[in-house]
Design a protein around this motif. Sequence first.
Motif, PDB file in Angstrom:
ATOM      1  N   SER A   1       1.036  -1.147  -0.097  1.00  0.00           N
ATOM      2  CA  SER A   1       0.012   0.176  -0.039  1.00  0.00           C
ATOM      3  C   SER A   1       0.799   1.303   0.085  1.00  0.00           C
ATOM      4  O   SER A   1       1.971   1.277   0.693  1.00  0.00           O
ATOM      5  CB  SER A   1      -0.893   0.072   1.055  1.00  0.00           C
ATOM      6  N   ARG A   2       0.512   2.386  -0.644  1.00  0.00           N
ATOM      7  CA  ARG A   2       1.307   3.681  -0.897  1.00  0.00           C
ATOM      8  C   ARG A   2       0.801   4.510   0.370  1.00  0.00           C
ATOM      9  O   ARG A   2      -0.181   4.065   0.893  1.00  0.00           O
ATOM     10  CB  ARG A   2       0.919   4.229  -1.981  1.00  0.00           C
ATOM     11  N   PRO A   3       1.550   5.359   0.767  1.00  0.00           N
ATOM     12  CA  PRO A   3       1.135   6.042   1.930  1.00  0.00           C
ATOM     13  C   PRO A   3      -0.172   7.118   1.611  1.00  0.00           C
ATOM     14  O   PRO A   3      -0.161   7.624   0.411  1.00  0.00           O
ATOM     15  CB  PRO A   3       2.304   7.266   2.106  1.00  0.00           C
ATOM     16  N   LEU A   4      -1.034   7.166   2.617  1.00  0.00           N
ATOM     17  CA  LEU A   4      -2.247   7.730   2.552  1.00  0.00           C
ATOM     18  C   LEU A   4      -2.662   8.516   3.635  1.00  0.00           C
ATOM     19  O   LEU A   4      -2.150   8.347   4.662  1.00  0.00           O
ATOM     20  CB  LEU A   4      -3.610   6.946   1.893  1.00  0.00           C
ATOM     21  N   LEU A   5      -3.341   9.546   3.511  1.00  0.00           N
ATOM     22  CA  LEU A   5      -4.186  10.347   4.436  1.00  0.00           C
ATOM     23  C   LEU A   5      -5.385   9.603   4.958  1.00  0.00           C
ATOM     24  O   LEU A   5      -6.029   9.059   4.167  1.00  0.00           O
ATOM     25  CB  LEU A   5      -4.399  11.715   4.320  1.00  0.00           C
TER      26      LEU A   5
END
Length: 758
Positions: free
Chosen positions: A89-93
């Motif tokens: 998973s990529r970084p997200l808010l």
Amino acid sequence: MTLIVWSFQCALVFLVPAVFGWILLRRVVREQDLSVLVPGSVVAGFAGLMTLINELRYWLEFGPATWFAYKLLIAATLALLIGTRAPRSRPLLRPDVRAPWKIALALAGAAVTAVYFGIPASAGFLNDAWWGHLPIAQQIQTVERFPLTHPFALDDPLYYHFGPDILAATWSHLLDMSVARGFALNIMVFSAMTFLLGFALALRISKRFWAALFAGCLVVVGGNLRFLNLIGADLSNPAARLRVFNSQTIQGLLQMVFTPSHAVGIPVTLLVLLMLRPFLARPSWLLATALGLLLGAVSLCAEWYFLPLLVTVVIILALRFWQGTGRRHLAMWIAVPVVAVAVGLYNNTYVAGMLAHFWMRTPTLASHAHARWMITALDWDHNTADINASDVNTSGLRAKSVRPDHYVPPPSPVAPFGEAIESYVPQTWTPPAIVPLRLNLRHFGYVPSWESAGSNDSTWVPTWGWAFLSELFPVLGFGLPFGLWLWQRTRDPQVLALMILTIVSTIPPLLFDWGFRSTDFLRFFTGAFSFAAVLAGLLIGWLLAHFKTSFRLSGGIIAGFGLANAAGLGILGLMPATLETAKNVSTKGLSLSQVAQESKLAHVPPAASPSSAPTRTAIDTGITQEAAFQKLAQDLDHVLFPLTQGRDRAIVIVPPEQLPPLVVFPEWMKLAAMSHLLLPVGWYWNDSPYTTYYRYAVLTLNSQAVAGVGARWVIVTNLWGYEPPAAVTAALGDHRRFVPAATLKAGGYYLVVYRIYN
């Protein structure tokens, strides 16, 4: 070109640790929340840098240790990139904060926090940094190897939390700035990170934006009900204005963020709490090691955060084991506190003080000084020697060879200096006494006060009095009960951790008595206040999320009470003389009540001085005393530091009333911090062998006294309007022993440096 190079160096100084922290959180903790990743990578990276430099300084000098630490961070980053699996998973808010206005508000909160604390810090308000952290940071830069010595008792090892001092010294060295500006940068960076980490922790627990925002605010500027003291306060007196919002018991976060231990300790503690939940959910050996190392690094920042945090982690892991959850990971769970304790003991902090005594075997200031003056007296000044060569106790030092025909008996049996020190016997240093630590039965129902900190007297405040209760609410008084209620509903381990941290941190000041050192326990209250601030933010967010008007109104009132002190101090800070008074409190080591008393006495004509009093001169100059002090201190640094590397001891000729024993540090002690000087004076300004040696050295330049403090330089200045006594002037006239090395001037002020030769 120089600006480009300096900008590139700044990028390296800050980006290398931050990139390491980012990779650590992404690859080891498996974190994908940007609200945690951004501040967490900065805090984790600089915590790693701080710990690495601390370990390397036992083997390397400061310059090589600093750059080798950066190389190790780069190597560790590459090792994590190669040896760990990239998260899918990529970084997200989080969805709760993805709206642009919410992102802007959170970032604005961090920026305002940095400015709010950064402006006073840059202007010189550094709380206790002047009298402890600043000279320690300069010793970190200049001493050849660790362990460090106490800055005011130079023959005793230092058991202290000097992690923030390592960072300030590092930034000062790498960015070519003063250590004071390094501390100001410390406060700016870590106060903003504290806001963001408090925001991220509350957001993770509550999933409510407003709860997270108020939690972040209260962690850095959480206040209390003391603003109600504005009613009837004397607002014409700057000290009285400050006393409205500042306390002598808990000391709210508004004041303590200027203390380096708090500014760095709280964000590292919050990051440990944020890493705890992933570890409980997906334990691994790499994550257990990282969590243990980060927890151990807290001991470099402050013992009053390290010990409660260690107890909290052990309790939560023990509860998991008792509940039968994941018992197959028991070895990993045990590894976390074991690694933390191992790092904490090696850090040579106060936690390790008792154990370090047995492996360091450092002779004491008294035995060193006693041996020094006896040995040197035989070689240097036979006319004042009052001892026999056979009486010399070298305490591990090798005496110089003295031919019998070179020894001349003294003209009198006991010289005046001998009379002053004959009652002192060199003592063996012992670890900090645990015996005075006992249950607080004598003062039960009372807590210590900061009013008499730094003296052998203690003052106590009743727990049922307004002075104490006004500080508990709303943050601690409302946050802790709400945390208990919230944990019963959610069973969130991070809520439980905040509750345990808060409760454990309130135990020492409430239940223990440690003699005059009981005041030190008040530092635990600061931790309790910080951790409860997150819970109070969660309470405000929960109340504001309800549709009932009464609930929302209650949440608004609690938020207003919690932030009133910050707003009030911000307004007062713009009023004339307020910041100057705050700096006066900080740099002189005084309490606000003492400064208020000084301001009252300033309008009273001074009593006539006796004819025997030291001569004072009025200096007619176009430069202020403070500006001259700053310039002469800088010039002195430029003269002496290239020669001594800050390792030679000096004597400063000052008025007798400014010599120990004293309750607070005098103004001239700032020379030690600003000029890289080592000034050998005794513990806490109490009467001691060393303070006796130093007092006689300043008043007479007696050869035995100068040898006792091991001084190589003498500083004479008119900054304090004081003319040296006749004995000092006569001694300085002997250029076989005292050779003028430099004369520095600033307007009508001067500073003369003498080199001492045996």
